[in-house]
Scaffold this active site. Sequence first.
Site, PDB file in Angstrom:
ATOM      1  N   GLU A 289       6.194   6.445  -6.896  1.00 14.14           N
ATOM      2  CA  GLU A 289       7.157   5.619  -7.625  1.00 14.14           C
ATOM      3  C   GLU A 289       7.425   6.164  -9.023  1.00 14.14           C
ATOM      4  OE1 GLU A 289       7.158   1.256  -6.145  1.00 14.14           O
ATOM      5  OE2 GLU A 289       6.749   1.116  -8.273  1.00 14.14           O
ATOM      6  N   HIS A 316      -9.560  15.156  12.180  1.00 15.61           N
ATOM      7  CA  HIS A 316      -9.214  15.046  13.593  1.00 15.61           C
ATOM      8  C   HIS A 316      -7.791  14.552  13.789  1.00 15.61           C
ATOM      9  CE1 HIS A 316     -13.487  15.674  14.517  1.00 15.61           C
ATOM     10  NE2 HIS A 316     -13.654  15.047  13.368  1.00 15.61           N
ATOM     11  N   LYS A 427      15.768  -3.520  -1.971  1.00 13.66           N
ATOM     12  CA  LYS A 427      15.408  -4.923  -2.257  1.00 13.66           C
ATOM     13  C   LYS A 427      16.663  -5.782  -2.273  1.00 13.66           C
ATOM     14  CE  LYS A 427      11.843  -5.174  -5.613  1.00 13.66           C
ATOM     15  NZ  LYS A 427      11.494  -5.421  -7.015  1.00 13.66           N
TER      16      LYS A 427
HETATM   17  O1  PA5 Z   1       4.748  -0.317 -10.145  1.00 14.05           O
HETATM   18  C1  PA5 Z   1       5.566  -1.190 -10.070  1.00 14.05           C
HETATM   19  O2  PA5 Z   1       6.236  -1.560 -11.051  1.00 14.05           O
HETATM   20  C2  PA5 Z   1       5.828  -1.938  -8.780  1.00 14.05           C
HETATM   21  O3  PA5 Z   1       5.146  -1.375  -7.719  1.00 14.05           O
HETATM   22  C3  PA5 Z   1       5.408  -3.389  -8.895  1.00 14.05           C
HETATM   23  O4  PA5 Z   1       4.051  -3.463  -9.199  1.00 14.05           O
HETATM   24  C4  PA5 Z   1       5.682  -4.178  -7.624  1.00 14.05           C
HETATM   25  O5  PA5 Z   1       7.027  -4.013  -7.231  1.00 14.05           O
HETATM   26  C5  PA5 Z   1       5.421  -5.653  -7.857  1.00 14.05           C
HETATM   27  O6  PA5 Z   1       6.166  -6.101  -8.939  1.00 14.05           O
HETATM   28  P1  PA5 Z   1       5.830  -7.433  -9.696  1.00 14.05           P
HETATM   29  O7  PA5 Z   1       4.505  -7.290 -10.342  1.00 14.05           O
HETATM   30  O8  PA5 Z   1       6.934  -7.579 -10.696  1.00 14.05           O
HETATM   31  O9  PA5 Z   1       5.841  -8.527  -8.685  1.00 14.05           O
END
Ligand code: PA5
Length: 439
Positions: A289, A316, A427
């Site tokens: 990410e 494996h 999303k």
């Molecule tokens: O790293 C990030 O920003 C995301 O993976 C969030 O942690 C994830 O989408 C969850 O978001 P939130 O904490 O706003 O619910």
Amino acid sequence: MEQISFLFNTIHESVIKENGLKYGLMELHKERVERAFDKAKSFYNEEKTNFLNLPIRKEQLSEMLEYSEVLKKRFKNMIIVGIGGSSLGTEAIYSAFTQRYDHEFFPEKRKLYFVDNYDARLVEYLMNNISLDDSVFVVISKSGGTLETMSQYFYIKDVVVSKKGLDYFKERLVFITDKEKGQLNILNDSLNVKKFIIPDNVGGRFSVFTPVGLLAASFVDIDITKILEGAQAMTDEFLNAEIEENSALKYSLIQAIYDQNKGFNSSVVLFYNDRFIKFSEWFRQLWGESLGKPSVDGSFRFGTSPLSFRGSTDQHSQLQQFIEGKNDKLYTVISFKESGEYRFQKPELEKFSYIEGYGFNDLLSAAKIGTVRSLIEVKRPVIEIQLSKFSEFEFGAFLQFFMIVTAVTGFLFEINPFDQPGVELGKNYSIDQLKAGLK
Ligand code: PA5
């Protein structure tokens, strides 16, 4: 830090020929590395709290320690309602210090449960079977707008309130969210439950050292003060080491070069100790990410795909591909050798006589050595990270190392490692679909 060693010697061209890098790498890329290093240093000195200066500031630490004592006296189960950065780090810490079968064999021990998916079998099964009297629900969302988390909250609230009433629910509810923004804060205006804060400049996947990761860890008796001390020791080492000796800078530069210059497609973490099982999931999110993004001018797309491999089990399943498949992966082999009690007697089959006197962890070590040797023989680049001790201190340092190298690799690419605009698209489409009605 002497408990964690970084071995970079097998990525040189003298070892893996055209797949390798030149000696004097840091000198060759000095200006670029210095720019990224300066950026990291000023990031550390920012007035606002971010992942790098978080461990030294110890924000909310005493409040977490105190509150976890309150929770420990009242509850046996903590249900973590969160997803992505709002649960993976917590799970990484939990699984590093507990055993896979603890839930079954030590029912009296305090436990964490993670509901991090829409899967009805997961959430409904948990709520149908868990003792409500023994459970506290910790809802974690930085944005307060994540549908997975919020839908689970709505469901859990329905179940608990219909059985026991709102006051009962409020007594076992904790929010971890932004200081003032987001839907959880709107809910809390009327609920007024215990709340911990995720600092403004700390994004989800970098938030493991905030109450997101530490409140739950403390609830199950993991020493969170030591975790922060380890993280700070790693931060100090990174900020103070000379460029040539700086393992985090070196690791980041190697990753950047294989991605950008050598066109490698994957960064694989191979771990040889089950303590790292959930760490590997946390790493995949952190890396993917943060770094899967276009360059500023849009001409290049960064981001090796993060893969993980559990030794020896995945030997494996994935090793064949690593040895004879595409040569487009950079490997990080992580190990911590601990000793079990049992030593093999002379086995009844002569074919296995060579294991006499060894324990399981010797076999695991040998498996690691075998994998590394075979990868090098087929000219695959390998970096090794070895832990000689494993306590909260070392694990805190280890997690901080991976957050540092992820951010620094982003700085080397001159991208923003802290946002994730690409996640929004899917999303939004799924929300549109729900609004339009599912076919
Ligand atoms: O790293 C990030 O920003 C995301 O993976 C969030 O942690 C994830 O989408 C969850 O978001 P939130 O904490 O706003 O619910």
